[in-house]
Motif scaffolding. Structure first.
Motif, PDB file in Angstrom:
ATOM      1  N   VAL A  44      11.535   1.884 -32.477  1.00 26.78           N
ATOM      2  CA  VAL A  44      10.133   1.952 -32.063  1.00 26.78           C
ATOM      3  C   VAL A  44       9.220   2.071 -33.276  1.00 26.78           C
ATOM      4  CG1 VAL A  44       8.418   3.437 -30.938  1.00 26.78           C
ATOM      5  CG2 VAL A  44      10.517   2.822 -29.730  1.00 26.78           C
ATOM      6  N   VAL A  45       9.555   2.975 -34.191  1.00 25.87           N
ATOM      7  CA  VAL A  45       8.725   3.162 -35.384  1.00 25.87           C
ATOM      8  C   VAL A  45       8.740   1.903 -36.244  1.00 25.87           C
ATOM      9  CG1 VAL A  45       8.507   4.459 -37.547  1.00 25.87           C
ATOM     10  CG2 VAL A  45       8.926   5.670 -35.388  1.00 25.87           C
ATOM     11  N   TRP A  46       9.905   1.303 -36.413  1.00 30.91           N
ATOM     12  CA  TRP A  46      10.006   0.074 -37.206  1.00 30.91           C
ATOM     13  C   TRP A  46       9.156  -1.037 -36.588  1.00 30.91           C
ATOM     14  CZ3 TRP A  46      12.258  -4.863 -36.438  1.00 30.91           C
ATOM     15  CH2 TRP A  46      12.477  -5.609 -37.603  1.00 30.91           C
ATOM     16  N   LEU A  47       9.194  -1.162 -35.258  1.00 26.85           N
ATOM     17  CA  LEU A  47       8.377  -2.170 -34.583  1.00 26.85           C
ATOM     18  C   LEU A  47       6.887  -1.886 -34.742  1.00 26.85           C
ATOM     19  CD1 LEU A  47      10.106  -2.940 -31.155  1.00 26.85           C
ATOM     20  CD2 LEU A  47       9.896  -4.458 -33.131  1.00 26.85           C
ATOM     21  N   LEU A  48       6.490  -0.633 -34.575  1.00 30.12           N
ATOM     22  CA  LEU A  48       5.073  -0.286 -34.693  1.00 30.12           C
ATOM     23  C   LEU A  48       4.536  -0.590 -36.087  1.00 30.12           C
ATOM     24  CD1 LEU A  48       4.968   3.081 -32.711  1.00 30.12           C
ATOM     25  CD2 LEU A  48       3.949   0.893 -32.024  1.00 30.12           C
ATOM     26  N   ALA A  49       5.397  -0.532 -37.092  1.00 31.04           N
ATOM     27  CA  ALA A  49       4.964  -0.840 -38.457  1.00 31.04           C
ATOM     28  C   ALA A  49       4.637  -2.316 -38.648  1.00 31.04           C
ATOM     29  CB  ALA A  49       6.034  -0.407 -39.458  1.00 31.04           C
ATOM     30  N   HIS A  50       5.018  -3.161 -37.690  1.00 32.28           N
ATOM     31  CA  HIS A  50       4.633  -4.573 -37.746  1.00 32.28           C
ATOM     32  C   HIS A  50       3.173  -4.778 -37.349  1.00 32.28           C
ATOM     33  CE1 HIS A  50       8.991  -5.021 -37.766  1.00 32.28           C
ATOM     34  NE2 HIS A  50       8.852  -6.300 -38.059  1.00 32.28           N
ATOM     35  N   GLY A  51       2.597  -3.798 -36.674  1.00 32.31           N
ATOM     36  CA  GLY A  51       1.256  -3.954 -36.136  1.00 32.31           C
ATOM     37  C   GLY A  51       1.302  -4.428 -34.700  1.00 32.31           C
ATOM     38  N   THR A  52       0.220  -4.189 -34.000  1.00 37.90           N
ATOM     39  CA  THR A  52       0.145  -4.578 -32.589  1.00 37.90           C
ATOM     40  C   THR A  52      -0.897  -5.658 -32.340  1.00 37.90           C
ATOM     41  OG1 THR A  52      -1.403  -2.754 -32.184  1.00 37.90           O
ATOM     42  CG2 THR A  52       0.942  -2.318 -31.796  1.00 37.90           C
TER      43      THR A  52
ATOM     44  N   PRO B 249      -0.994  -0.980 -39.959  1.00 37.31           N
ATOM     45  CA  PRO B 249      -0.288   0.283 -39.731  1.00 37.31           C
ATOM     46  C   PRO B 249      -0.173   1.162 -40.972  1.00 37.31           C
ATOM     47  CG  PRO B 249       0.882  -1.548 -38.727  1.00 37.31           C
ATOM     48  CD  PRO B 249      -0.178  -2.143 -39.601  1.00 37.31           C
ATOM     49  N   THR B 250      -0.362   2.448 -40.752  1.00 34.19           N
ATOM     50  CA  THR B 250      -0.148   3.479 -41.760  1.00 34.19           C
ATOM     51  C   THR B 250       0.708   4.565 -41.119  1.00 34.19           C
ATOM     52  OG1 THR B 250      -2.100   4.734 -41.081  1.00 34.19           O
ATOM     53  CG2 THR B 250      -2.421   3.026 -42.768  1.00 34.19           C
ATOM     54  N   ARG B 251       1.098   5.547 -41.905  1.00 40.45           N
ATOM     55  CA  ARG B 251       1.864   6.661 -41.338  1.00 40.45           C
ATOM     56  C   ARG B 251       1.140   7.290 -40.150  1.00 40.45           C
ATOM     57  NH1 ARG B 251       5.918   9.861 -43.524  1.00 40.45           N
ATOM     58  NH2 ARG B 251       6.922   8.981 -45.369  1.00 40.45           N
ATOM     59  N   SER B 252      -0.136   7.575 -40.340  1.00 35.87           N
ATOM     60  CA  SER B 252      -0.871   8.279 -39.292  1.00 35.87           C
ATOM     61  C   SER B 252      -1.080   7.405 -38.064  1.00 35.87           C
ATOM     62  CB  SER B 252      -2.213   8.781 -39.827  1.00 35.87           C
ATOM     63  OG  SER B 252      -3.008   7.710 -40.298  1.00 35.87           O
ATOM     64  N   SER B 253      -1.364   6.118 -38.249  1.00 35.44           N
ATOM     65  CA  SER B 253      -1.589   5.260 -37.080  1.00 35.44           C
ATOM     66  C   SER B 253      -0.292   5.008 -36.324  1.00 35.44           C
ATOM     67  CB  SER B 253      -2.232   3.934 -37.498  1.00 35.44           C
ATOM     68  OG  SER B 253      -1.321   3.099 -38.189  1.00 35.44           O
ATOM     69  N   VAL B 254       0.819   4.903 -37.042  1.00 40.52           N
ATOM     70  CA  VAL B 254       2.112   4.722 -36.376  1.00 40.52           C
ATOM     71  C   VAL B 254       2.490   5.986 -35.609  1.00 40.52           C
ATOM     72  CG1 VAL B 254       4.602   4.517 -36.808  1.00 40.52           C
ATOM     73  CG2 VAL B 254       3.003   2.899 -37.856  1.00 40.52           C
ATOM     74  N   ALA B 255       2.239   7.155 -36.195  1.00 39.09           N
ATOM     75  CA  ALA B 255       2.525   8.411 -35.491  1.00 39.09           C
ATOM     76  C   ALA B 255       1.694   8.519 -34.219  1.00 39.09           C
ATOM     77  CB  ALA B 255       2.262   9.597 -36.410  1.00 39.09           C
ATOM     78  N   ALA B 256       0.414   8.126 -34.295  1.00 34.50           N
ATOM     79  CA  ALA B 256      -0.452   8.175 -33.115  1.00 34.50           C
ATOM     80  C   ALA B 256       0.022   7.195 -32.049  1.00 34.50           C
ATOM     81  CB  ALA B 256      -1.891   7.874 -33.517  1.00 34.50           C
ATOM     82  N   ALA B 257       0.412   5.993 -32.468  1.00 32.06           N
ATOM     83  CA  ALA B 257       0.906   5.002 -31.511  1.00 32.06           C
ATOM     84  C   ALA B 257       2.223   5.449 -30.893  1.00 32.06           C
ATOM     85  CB  ALA B 257       1.076   3.651 -32.205  1.00 32.06           C
ATOM     86  N   ALA B 258       3.077   6.091 -31.690  1.00 32.19           N
ATOM     87  CA  ALA B 258       4.361   6.573 -31.177  1.00 32.19           C
ATOM     88  C   ALA B 258       4.162   7.649 -30.115  1.00 32.19           C
ATOM     89  CB  ALA B 258       5.206   7.109 -32.327  1.00 32.19           C
ATOM     90  N   GLU B 259       3.146   8.495 -30.304  1.00 36.71           N
ATOM     91  CA  GLU B 259       2.867   9.534 -29.305  1.00 36.71           C
ATOM     92  C   GLU B 259       2.529   8.920 -27.955  1.00 36.71           C
ATOM     93  OE1 GLU B 259       1.305  13.686 -30.653  1.00 36.71           O
ATOM     94  OE2 GLU B 259      -0.008  12.154 -31.521  1.00 36.71           O
ATOM     95  N   ARG B 260       1.834   7.797 -27.964  1.00 32.04           N
ATOM     96  CA  ARG B 260       1.502   7.128 -26.705  1.00 32.04           C
ATOM     97  C   ARG B 260       2.747   6.564 -26.031  1.00 32.04           C
ATOM     98  NH1 ARG B 260      -2.948   5.578 -30.000  1.00 32.04           N
ATOM     99  NH2 ARG B 260      -2.047   3.534 -30.476  1.00 32.04           N
ATOM    100  N   LEU B 261       3.822   6.438 -26.799  1.00 32.23           N
ATOM    101  CA  LEU B 261       5.100   5.968 -26.256  1.00 32.23           C
ATOM    102  C   LEU B 261       6.071   7.134 -26.060  1.00 32.23           C
ATOM    103  CD1 LEU B 261       5.495   2.749 -28.442  1.00 32.23           C
ATOM    104  CD2 LEU B 261       4.720   2.898 -26.071  1.00 32.23           C
TER     105      LEU B 261
END
Length: 204
Positions: free
Chosen positions: A41-49, A55-67
């Motif tokens: 999930v984290v690796w995929l989110l680092a590709h961008g949506t 993507p940055t550390r903070s934006s990926v962490a925020a997106a991961a929380e929604r998942l």
């Protein structure tokens, strides 16, 4: 400015075991790494949506929380993936960006379709008759030819040299360092639609 997260490797599918478990396989260079679901999930989110997502550390962490993956877990996974080279933190304008480019390649996955019919200053990438991404001419040139060079930095140098030879004067196309900055700022627009992937140097 927070560094961008760059995903490294090519998704090669799911491996199922006899107990019904599954691991996602990522090839980076000649190595195949198996990821758990949270890691994937984290690796995929680092590709961008999307085309505007960087993507940055903070934006990926925020997106991961929604998942339903906690920010703390996402941060720990990010650290793990950085440590094994499946994620890299890169500031496009900082000196270490050149080192990143010297250690990685950009590999195209779709077709180059040429100038956009409505915006001729942009080039399109996609499938036959199905444009998927629009990019500048400078990004298009690097995307199309980078996999034939030893690494991304040489691809940027080559693109800049070609631009100078044909009479281009804009520094963002004729100066290799500026070409690299432009590529790193826009590469997620290619990664998120699987128009390309980043791989380890010389092993794509």
């Amino acid at each position: 400015m927070e560094p961008l997260l760059m995903p490294v490797g090519h998704d090669v599918g799911v491996l199922h075991d006899a107990e019904g478990g599954r691991r996602q396989q990522i090839r980076a260079g000649t190595t195949v790494v198996e990821l758990s679901d949270p890691e994937y999930v984290v690796w995929l989110l680092a590709h961008g949506t999307g085309d505007e997502d960087r993507p940055t550390r903070s934006s990926v962490a925020a997106a991961a929380e929604r998942l339903e993956l906690s920010a703390a877990d996402a941060t720990a996974v990010t650290d793990q993936l950085v440590s094994v080279g499946l994620l890299a933190e890169v500031d496009p304008e900082a000196g270490p960006a050149v080192d990143f480019a010297q250690r990685h390649q950009l590999v195209p996955l779709l077709m180059g379709l040429g100038p956009d019919q409505e915006q001729s200053s942009l080039q399109t990438i996609g499938l036959l008759g199905q444009p998927i991404a629009q990019v500048s001419g400078a990004v298009y040139d690097v995307w199309a030819w980078a996999h034939l060079t030893p690494h991304l930095w040489i691809a940027c140098q080559d693109a800049a040299e070609v631009a100078r030879r044909v009479g281009v004067t804009a520094s963002d196309e004729t100066e290799a360092r500026e070409v690299l900055t432009g590529i790193l700022r826009s590469v997620h627009g290619l990664l998120c639609v699987r128009a390309a992937y980043l791989d380890r140097r010389g092993l794509a």
